[in-house]
Design an enzyme around this catalytic site. Structure first.
Site, PDB file in Angstrom:
ATOM      1  N   HIS A 160      -1.707 -13.521   0.267  1.00 52.52           N
ATOM      2  CA  HIS A 160      -2.944 -13.829   0.988  1.00 52.52           C
ATOM      3  C   HIS A 160      -2.944 -15.251   1.536  1.00 52.52           C
ATOM      4  O   HIS A 160      -3.955 -15.706   2.058  1.00 52.52           O
ATOM      5  CB  HIS A 160      -4.161 -13.596   0.087  1.00 52.52           C
ATOM      6  CG  HIS A 160      -4.479 -12.149  -0.120  1.00 52.52           C
ATOM      7  ND1 HIS A 160      -5.553 -11.715  -0.871  1.00 52.52           N
ATOM      8  CD2 HIS A 160      -3.864 -11.018   0.323  1.00 52.52           C
ATOM      9  CE1 HIS A 160      -5.578 -10.386  -0.874  1.00 52.52           C
ATOM     10  NE2 HIS A 160      -4.552  -9.946  -0.163  1.00 52.52           N
ATOM     11  N   HIS A 200       0.814  -1.208   0.000  1.00 55.11           N
ATOM     12  CA  HIS A 200       0.000   0.000   0.000  1.00 55.11           C
ATOM     13  C   HIS A 200       0.854   1.266   0.000  1.00 55.11           C
ATOM     14  O   HIS A 200       0.380   2.324  -0.431  1.00 55.11           O
ATOM     15  CB  HIS A 200      -0.959  -0.007   1.191  1.00 55.11           C
ATOM     16  CG  HIS A 200      -2.166  -0.869   0.973  1.00 55.11           C
ATOM     17  ND1 HIS A 200      -3.416  -0.549   1.434  1.00 55.11           N
ATOM     18  CD2 HIS A 200      -2.302  -2.054   0.321  1.00 55.11           C
ATOM     19  CE1 HIS A 200      -4.277  -1.497   1.072  1.00 55.11           C
ATOM     20  NE2 HIS A 200      -3.620  -2.426   0.416  1.00 55.11           N
TER      21      HIS A 200
END
Length: 324
Positions: free
Chosen positions: A198, A71
């Site tokens: 993930h 991010h």
């Protein structure tokens, strides 16, 4: 113009062009794995120790630190802009929709920074600490390690608006994901490999509620039923579920095996294996864990090289959340 003056002028013009070309070469070329070897030789081990302590306290933090790096790099490049708090002149990225009540690990980066400042004040950037933390977090939970290019400097600005537009959504379709990553110089294969992070971490109920109540053909009915138990249809927005139901605390390739069984938690997970162009990559990673781990490390290196501030650009923050 006669030939006597024409050729010297051409040569001079070419020389100027070459100088301009050299001065505008990509700044990632200035990054180096040995950047702190002389100025702060114990920086990497100090940071690694701090990150491992944080992950040992809370294993979920490994996924959070990898996501924090992601991010950061997708907004203004890898410049630690995500760490800056709100001020009258800074619109903090922490309050952008993809980050608010979601992005985590700020205090872990600050703790590592404090330790480094004790031994080498004003030398190591927060941007490099975020990048190293992602690598060290991966290794701490059994994932790959890789050589990190260093020498990034910290931004003096942040952009909430860019965070809101450039970070991929968990509701994105495949073509949107591919173009979002391509805009940052990352291929579809990079995107699938990076999505493999993930394999660890958790997500909030409101981000996958529509998927588990959709009764769609792209989700396993038993998996959906299991997830509904802790994610009611009209409450519990912040309830957490592991992104990988099988081995939620281990960095492995089960994430890809889950996708092939229609057990991706987020919409943006399952679209990677939904009859589209990335199906073959998911299949390859599900069968070849070594290939996935190798590609993940290489893609993390590429992501860490997105638009760094180097040389005289940016600053070295003393505290990661504020401008000096």
């Amino acid at each position: 113009m006669d030939s006597a003056s024409f050729f010297p002028n051409i040569i001079a013009a070419i020389s100027v062009f070459l100088l301009l070309l050299i001065s505008h070469t990509p700044c990632e070329a200035q990054l180096s794995t040995t950047f702190y070897s002389n100025t702060c030789p114990n920086a990497l081990t100090t940071i690694r120790t701090s990150i491992r302590q944080a992950v040992s306290r809370e294993r979920r933090m490994a996924g959070s630190l990898i996501r924090l790096h992601f991010h950061d790099c997708f907004v203004q490049g890898c410049d630690a802009s995500i760490l800056l708090d709100e001020t009258p002149s800074i619109q903090s990225e922490k309050t952008a929709f993809p980050n608010t009540n979601s992005a985590r690990g700020y205090e872990v980066i600050e703790a590592a920074k404090r330790e480094v400042e004790k031994i080498c004040p004003g030398v190591v950037s927060c941007a490099d600490i975020v990048t190293l933390a992602a690598r060290d977090a991966s290794a701490a939970v059994g994932g790959p390690s890789w050589n990190v290019n260093l020498g990034r400097r910290d931004s003096t600005t942040a952009s909430r608006s860019v965070a809101n537009t450039d970070l991929p959504s968990p509701f994105s379709d495949l073509s949107t994901l591919i173009s979002t990553f391509a805009n940052k110089g990352l291929s579809a294969r990079d995107m699938v490999a990076l999505s493999g992070s993930h394999t660890i971490g958790q997500s909030q109920c409101f981000l996958f509620r529509n998927r588990i109540y959709s009764n769609g053909t792209d989700i396993d009915a038993g998996f959906a039923s299991t997830r509904r138990r802790k994610c009611p249809s009209n409450s519990g927005d912040s309830n957490l579920a592991a992104l990988d139901l099988v081995t939620p605390n281990s960095f492995d390739n089960n994430y890809f095996k889950n996708l092939m069984q229609r057990k991706g938690l987020l919409q943006s997970d399952q679209v990677l294996f939904s009859g589209g162009s990335t199906d073959s990559i998911v299949t390859e990673y599900s069968r070849n864990p070594r290939t996935f781990l190798s590609d993940f490390g290489n893609s993390m290196i590429k992501m860490g090289d997105i638009e760094p501030l180097t040389g005289q650009n940016g600053i070295i923050r003393r505290i990661c959340s504020a401008i000096n």
